[in-house]
Design a protein around this motif. Structure first.
Motif, mmCIF file in Angstrom:
data_model
loop_
_atom_site.group_PDB
_atom_site.id
_atom_site.type_symbol
_atom_site.label_atom_id
_atom_site.label_comp_id
_atom_site.label_asym_id
_atom_site.label_seq_id
_atom_site.Cartn_x
_atom_site.Cartn_y
_atom_site.Cartn_z
ATOM 1 N N THR A 1 0.802 -1.231 0.000
ATOM 2 C CA THR A 1 0.000 0.000 0.000
ATOM 3 C C THR A 1 0.830 1.274 0.000
ATOM 4 O OG1 THR A 1 -1.455 -1.298 1.413
ATOM 5 C CG2 THR A 1 -2.098 0.961 1.013
ATOM 6 N N ARG A 2 1.686 1.454 1.051
ATOM 7 C CA ARG A 2 2.472 2.690 1.134
ATOM 8 C C ARG A 2 3.535 2.742 0.036
ATOM 9 N NH1 ARG A 2 4.271 3.556 7.285
ATOM 10 N NH2 ARG A 2 4.013 1.309 7.346
ATOM 11 N N MET A 3 3.833 1.578 -0.512
ATOM 12 C CA MET A 3 4.813 1.497 -1.585
ATOM 13 C C MET A 3 4.178 1.879 -2.927
ATOM 14 S SD MET A 3 7.968 0.773 -1.968
ATOM 15 C CE MET A 3 8.561 -0.229 -0.639
ATOM 16 N N GLN A 4 2.829 2.044 -2.932
ATOM 17 C CA GLN A 4 2.076 2.302 -4.172
ATOM 18 C C GLN A 4 2.418 1.210 -5.197
ATOM 19 O OE1 GLN A 4 3.364 6.333 -5.030
ATOM 20 N NE2 GLN A 4 3.021 6.808 -2.890
ATOM 21 N N HIS A 5 2.336 -0.036 -4.735
ATOM 22 C CA HIS A 5 2.776 -1.179 -5.524
ATOM 23 C C HIS A 5 1.792 -2.324 -5.327
ATOM 24 C CE1 HIS A 5 5.857 -3.646 -7.447
ATOM 25 N NE2 HIS A 5 6.673 -2.599 -7.478
ATOM 26 N N ASP A 6 1.543 -3.116 -6.366
ATOM 27 C CA ASP A 6 0.638 -4.269 -6.233
ATOM 28 C C ASP A 6 1.304 -5.421 -5.487
ATOM 29 O OD1 ASP A 6 -1.300 -2.925 -7.599
ATOM 30 O OD2 ASP A 6 -0.726 -3.725 -9.563
ATOM 31 N N PHE B 1 8.253 -8.874 -1.263
ATOM 32 C CA PHE B 1 8.492 -9.611 -2.511
ATOM 33 C C PHE B 1 9.009 -8.708 -3.638
ATOM 34 C CE2 PHE B 1 4.901 -12.874 -1.375
ATOM 35 C CZ PHE B 1 5.698 -13.398 -0.371
ATOM 36 N N ILE B 2 9.054 -7.401 -3.407
ATOM 37 C CA ILE B 2 9.551 -6.486 -4.447
ATOM 38 C C ILE B 2 11.039 -6.780 -4.673
ATOM 39 C CG2 ILE B 2 10.072 -4.053 -4.939
ATOM 40 C CD1 ILE B 2 7.489 -3.322 -3.447
ATOM 41 N N GLY C 1 11.093 -8.320 8.014
ATOM 42 C CA GLY C 1 11.466 -8.913 6.726
ATOM 43 C C GLY C 1 11.932 -7.900 5.706
ATOM 44 N N VAL C 2 11.512 -6.638 5.889
ATOM 45 C CA VAL C 2 11.880 -5.587 4.928
ATOM 46 C C VAL C 2 13.022 -4.698 5.443
ATOM 47 C CG1 VAL C 2 9.708 -5.547 3.641
ATOM 48 C CG2 VAL C 2 9.903 -4.202 5.743
ATOM 49 N N ARG C 3 13.898 -5.287 6.276
ATOM 50 C CA ARG C 3 15.160 -4.620 6.651
ATOM 51 C C ARG C 3 16.299 -5.506 6.129
ATOM 52 N NH1 ARG C 3 14.850 -0.314 10.405
ATOM 53 N NH2 ARG C 3 12.937 -0.290 11.629
ATOM 54 N N LYS D 1 14.191 0.345 6.825
ATOM 55 C CA LYS D 1 12.977 -0.462 6.647
ATOM 56 C C LYS D 1 12.353 -0.016 5.330
ATOM 57 C CE LYS D 1 8.825 -1.856 9.144
ATOM 58 N NZ LYS D 1 7.999 -1.615 10.350
ATOM 59 N N ILE D 2 12.250 -0.928 4.391
ATOM 60 C CA ILE D 2 11.753 -0.560 3.060
ATOM 61 C C ILE D 2 10.229 -0.463 3.109
ATOM 62 C CG2 ILE D 2 11.638 -1.258 0.641
ATOM 63 C CD1 ILE D 2 14.395 -2.499 1.011
ATOM 64 N N THR D 3 9.738 0.770 3.067
ATOM 65 C CA THR D 3 8.313 1.037 3.258
ATOM 66 C C THR D 3 7.713 1.885 2.147
ATOM 67 O OG1 THR D 3 8.833 1.068 5.620
ATOM 68 C CG2 THR D 3 6.654 1.812 5.026
ATOM 69 N N THR D 4 8.493 2.842 1.635
ATOM 70 C CA THR D 4 7.972 3.777 0.628
ATOM 71 C C THR D 4 8.840 3.720 -0.637
ATOM 72 O OG1 THR D 4 9.334 5.595 1.451
ATOM 73 C CG2 THR D 4 7.159 5.351 2.459
ATOM 74 N N PRO D 5 8.347 4.254 -1.767
ATOM 75 C CA PRO D 5 9.116 4.193 -3.019
ATOM 76 C C PRO D 5 10.534 4.776 -2.905
ATOM 77 C CG PRO D 5 6.863 4.865 -3.483
ATOM 78 C CD PRO D 5 6.997 4.843 -1.984
ATOM 79 N N GLU D 6 10.704 5.811 -2.084
ATOM 80 C CA GLU D 6 12.031 6.419 -1.910
ATOM 81 C C GLU D 6 13.030 5.405 -1.339
ATOM 82 O OE1 GLU D 6 8.867 9.421 -1.735
ATOM 83 O OE2 GLU D 6 9.212 7.624 -0.551
ATOM 84 N N ASP D 7 12.525 4.542 -0.458
ATOM 85 C CA ASP D 7 13.398 3.546 0.172
ATOM 86 C C ASP D 7 13.982 2.583 -0.859
ATOM 87 O OD1 ASP D 7 12.678 4.624 2.654
ATOM 88 O OD2 ASP D 7 11.000 3.238 2.885
ATOM 89 N N LEU D 8 13.223 2.324 -1.925
ATOM 90 C CA LEU D 8 13.702 1.392 -2.958
ATOM 91 C C LEU D 8 14.928 1.948 -3.683
ATOM 92 C CD1 LEU D 8 10.468 -0.039 -4.596
ATOM 93 C CD2 LEU D 8 12.196 -1.311 -3.320
#
Length: 226
Positions: free
Chosen positions: A17-22, A27-28, A108-110, A208-215
């Motif tokens: 959701t916060r990633m604006q991703h399906d 799993f990204i 899991g997202v760290r 913690k990978i949460t938002t598009p900027e984090d990617l």
């Protein structure tokens, strides 16, 4: 004294959701493989004998199995269905921890936690019962008060990360109690049974990978490690 077995409960219950991703954020793909695989690899790099318990929403278990096949991901780990909340998910993961042990709970997202940080957390937890990884805030902090806000001294605050490590008996006792709204992480659950929390210095890379900027940061960190 015999060394206690080490477990890591990796909690990966996020959506996109916060990633604006399906795709669920764990799993990204970053640097060609799902974030969660990078996270698992960090713990294996620290200790190839560690017992890994990956907690995922029930509806994501098959997708994860497929991803492991697709990426020929062979690092052994158990998968456990999560609960409706993080508290319930950690509790489910704890059911796979046997006897006396040291247990790290990690997001899991760290995926960029350093092996030195994991090592320090386990060592401190072995001595003091628990160890919670934190960093100092870089920005100034203001506290909201009624209609306004006040500056507060930054050196009196810490930002909490994971892993958070505990002696298994302490963590089990903490998770026997009913869930409360103020339980935001494992440290708050354990503190509520009267344990004093011990802090361990973390790293600003342990994002913690949460938002598009984090990617964007994640790709840069992965390239450096690669």
């Amino acid at each position: 004294m015999a060394t206690l077995p080490e477990y890591a409960i990796i909690v990966a219950g996020g959506s996109g959701t916060r990633m604006q991703h399906d795709t669920p954020k764990q799993f990204i793909e970053v640097a060609g493989k799902p974030v969660l695989m990078h996270t698992i690899e960090r713990f294996y790099k620290y200790n190839p004998q560690i017992r890994l318990v990956v907690v995922l929403p029930q509806e994501q278990l098959n997708a994860w199995r497929s991803l492991c096949q697709e990426h020929s991901f062979k690092l052994f780990h158990m998968t456990v269905p999560g609960g409706a909340t993080r508290f319930a998910s950690v509790k489910n993961g704890l059911d796979s921890v046997y006897g006396e042990a040291l247990v790290a709970v990690h997001d899991g997202v760290r995926p960029f936690v350093e092996t030195a940080t994991i090592k320090a957390a386990f060592e401190v937890a072995a001595t003091y019962g628990n160890a919670v990884v934190t960093v100092s805030p870089k920005d100034s902090i203001r506290e909201l008060k009624g209609e306004g806000s006040t500056a507060v001294p930054r050196d009196k605050y810490k930002l909490v990360q994971t892993p958070q490590c505990f002696q298994a008996g302490i963590l089990r006792k903490a998770y026997e109690q009913p869930e409360q709204e103020y339980f935001t992480d494992d440290a708050s659950v354990v503190e509520s049974i009267g344990e004093s929390i011990t802090l361990v210095e973390g790293s600003y890379r342990n994002i913690k990978i949460t938002t598009p900027e984090d990617l964007i940061l994640a790709e840069a960190f992965a390239r450096e490690l690669g």
